[in-house]
Design an enzyme around this catalytic site. Structure first.
Site, PDB file in Angstrom:
ATOM      1  N   PHE A 130      14.315  18.878 -51.771  1.00  0.00           N
ATOM      2  CA  PHE A 130      15.645  18.192 -51.160  1.00  0.00           C
ATOM      3  C   PHE A 130      16.789  18.113 -52.029  1.00  0.00           C
ATOM      4  CE2 PHE A 130      17.212  13.745 -50.206  1.00  0.00           C
ATOM      5  CZ  PHE A 130      17.196  13.754 -48.763  1.00  0.00           C
ATOM      6  N   ASN A 239      14.251   7.361 -53.933  1.00  0.00           N
ATOM      7  CA  ASN A 239      14.728   7.800 -52.566  1.00  0.00           C
ATOM      8  C   ASN A 239      13.874   8.447 -51.733  1.00  0.00           C
ATOM      9  OD1 ASN A 239      16.388   8.558 -50.616  1.00  0.00           O
ATOM     10  ND2 ASN A 239      17.382  10.428 -51.670  1.00  0.00           N
ATOM     11  N   PRO A 240      12.885   7.482 -51.104  1.00  0.00           N
ATOM     12  CA  PRO A 240      12.045   8.014 -50.390  1.00  0.00           C
ATOM     13  C   PRO A 240      12.096   8.613 -48.901  1.00  0.00           C
ATOM     14  CG  PRO A 240      12.039   5.684 -49.979  1.00  0.00           C
ATOM     15  CD  PRO A 240      13.385   6.084 -50.795  1.00  0.00           C
TER      16      PRO A 240
END
Length: 346
Positions: A130, A239-240
């Site tokens: 990510f 920051n899931p």
């Protein structure tokens, strides 16, 4: 920071209208490699026009960052005009065509040039890990500001403070906190081995590996392992995955094709992983320890209500807004349960 103007096209901001998926044209063939010599500015012009014709988002920024990277700079503006008007070597021309062809496939520039800035750090990047967004830089600022003002947690020369990051990706959050706070120690976990490897690589490159432990742990499946390795900590930062599953189809091709979907999809209500983190938080945090979450703007009231009903030991402290004014960050704190208070009285 050099990536701000480009990242907006890929940013993870929540509802469909903000994610904004553009119509995607079929990938076209790259322009022919020029037979003769070509300057950097001419190469930029060729590729910018081709990106426009092919429907690639932010075409000018894309070609600018790629040529700057090839010429050893971070932005095209920082290059001397002479460098831009010089003829590229045949090797540089071929590299420009190779990297821009990757961008033509809608690969994010961060993956194309294999690095990106996050606050004051330059991090290595590679798919499918990510890519950190500007909102997450704001999350780091929220944590840092809170540590400075929260009584009893000021990170000074003699303070012992440990932070856990759940879903570390490239390691951006943990490494940024460690760089800013020399006395801090951190533990980072991720369900992706690719992310764990990249976080370790970035930590080593930045000389922060001695204060960071990184584990390949899926918070949804390996709760006992995480509790044994990662507690107690003073702060839990994450920051899931927080996208509503229905919003996954609205993602830009750059995200949908190249980034890890497990780092994005938060389930039907976007709260699947968040609820699990908050359920485990009282067992991971030390007394008065805090949770800092980056979430969808629709989430804060849902999280507040859910915690009040389901996690007695956690108190919802406040919601903070991002730079665009959206409710983006949730702060919660571990408090003694009613049962603990009764035991104290006894």
């Amino acid at each position: 920071m050099w990536r701000r103007s480009l990242s907006a096209g890929y940013r993870c901001s929540g509802p469909k209208g903000i994610w904004g998926s553009h119509a995607v044209r079929r990938c076209s063939a790259p322009p022919a490699l020029p037979a003769g010599r070509i300057t950097a500015l001419q190469a930029v012009d060729v590729w910018t026009r081709h990106f426009v014709e092919s429907g690639v988002t932010e075409p000018d920024h894309s070609s600018h960052y790629i040529i700057a990277h090839l010429l050893g700079a971070k932005t095209i503006e920082s290059l001397e005009q002479g460098k831009l008007t010089e003829f590229l070597s045949r090797e540089k021309t071929e590299q420009m065509w190779q990297l821009c062809t990757r961008r033509l496939s809608r690969m994010p520039v961060q993956y194309v040039i294999e690095e990106w800035d996050f606050r004051d750090l330059t991090l290595k990047m590679r798919p499918p890990v990510f890519i950190p967004r500007p909102e997450t830089e704001e999350l780091v600022e929220v944590v840092l500001n809170d540590l400075e003002v929260k009584p009893g947690t000021r990170v000074g020369a003699d303070a012992q403070y440990t932070c856990l990051e759940v879903g570390c990706g490239s390691g951006a959050i943990s490494l940024s906190l460690l760089k800013t706070l020399p006395q801090l120690k951190a533990v980072a976990v991720d369900q992706s081995q690719d992310a764990v490897d990249l976080t370790r690589e970035n930590a080593s490159r930045l000389g922060l590996q001695d204060r960071l432990q990184v584990y390949h742990i899926d918070v949804m499946k390996d709760a006992e392992t995480m509790l044994s390795l990662c507690s107690p900590v003073s702060a839990l930062v994450s920051n899931p995955p927080y996208l509503f599953s229905e919003d996954m189809t609205s993602l830009e091709p750059e995200i949908l094709r190249f980034e890890d979907h497990a780092a994005l999809d938060g389930g039907k209500d976007g709260l699947k992983v968040i609820k699990h983190i908050l359920t485990l938080a009282p067992q991971i945090l030390s007394n008065q320890g805090r949770v800092y979450l980056e979430v969808d703007p629709r989430h804060p009231p849902l999280i507040r209500r859910w915690v009040e009903v389901n996690v007695e030991e956690m108190h919802y402290v406040e919601t903070r807004h991002d730079i665009t004014g959206r409710p983006r960050f949730c702060i919660l704190q571990k408090e003694k349960s009613n049962k603990d208070h009764k035991q104290d009285l006894d």
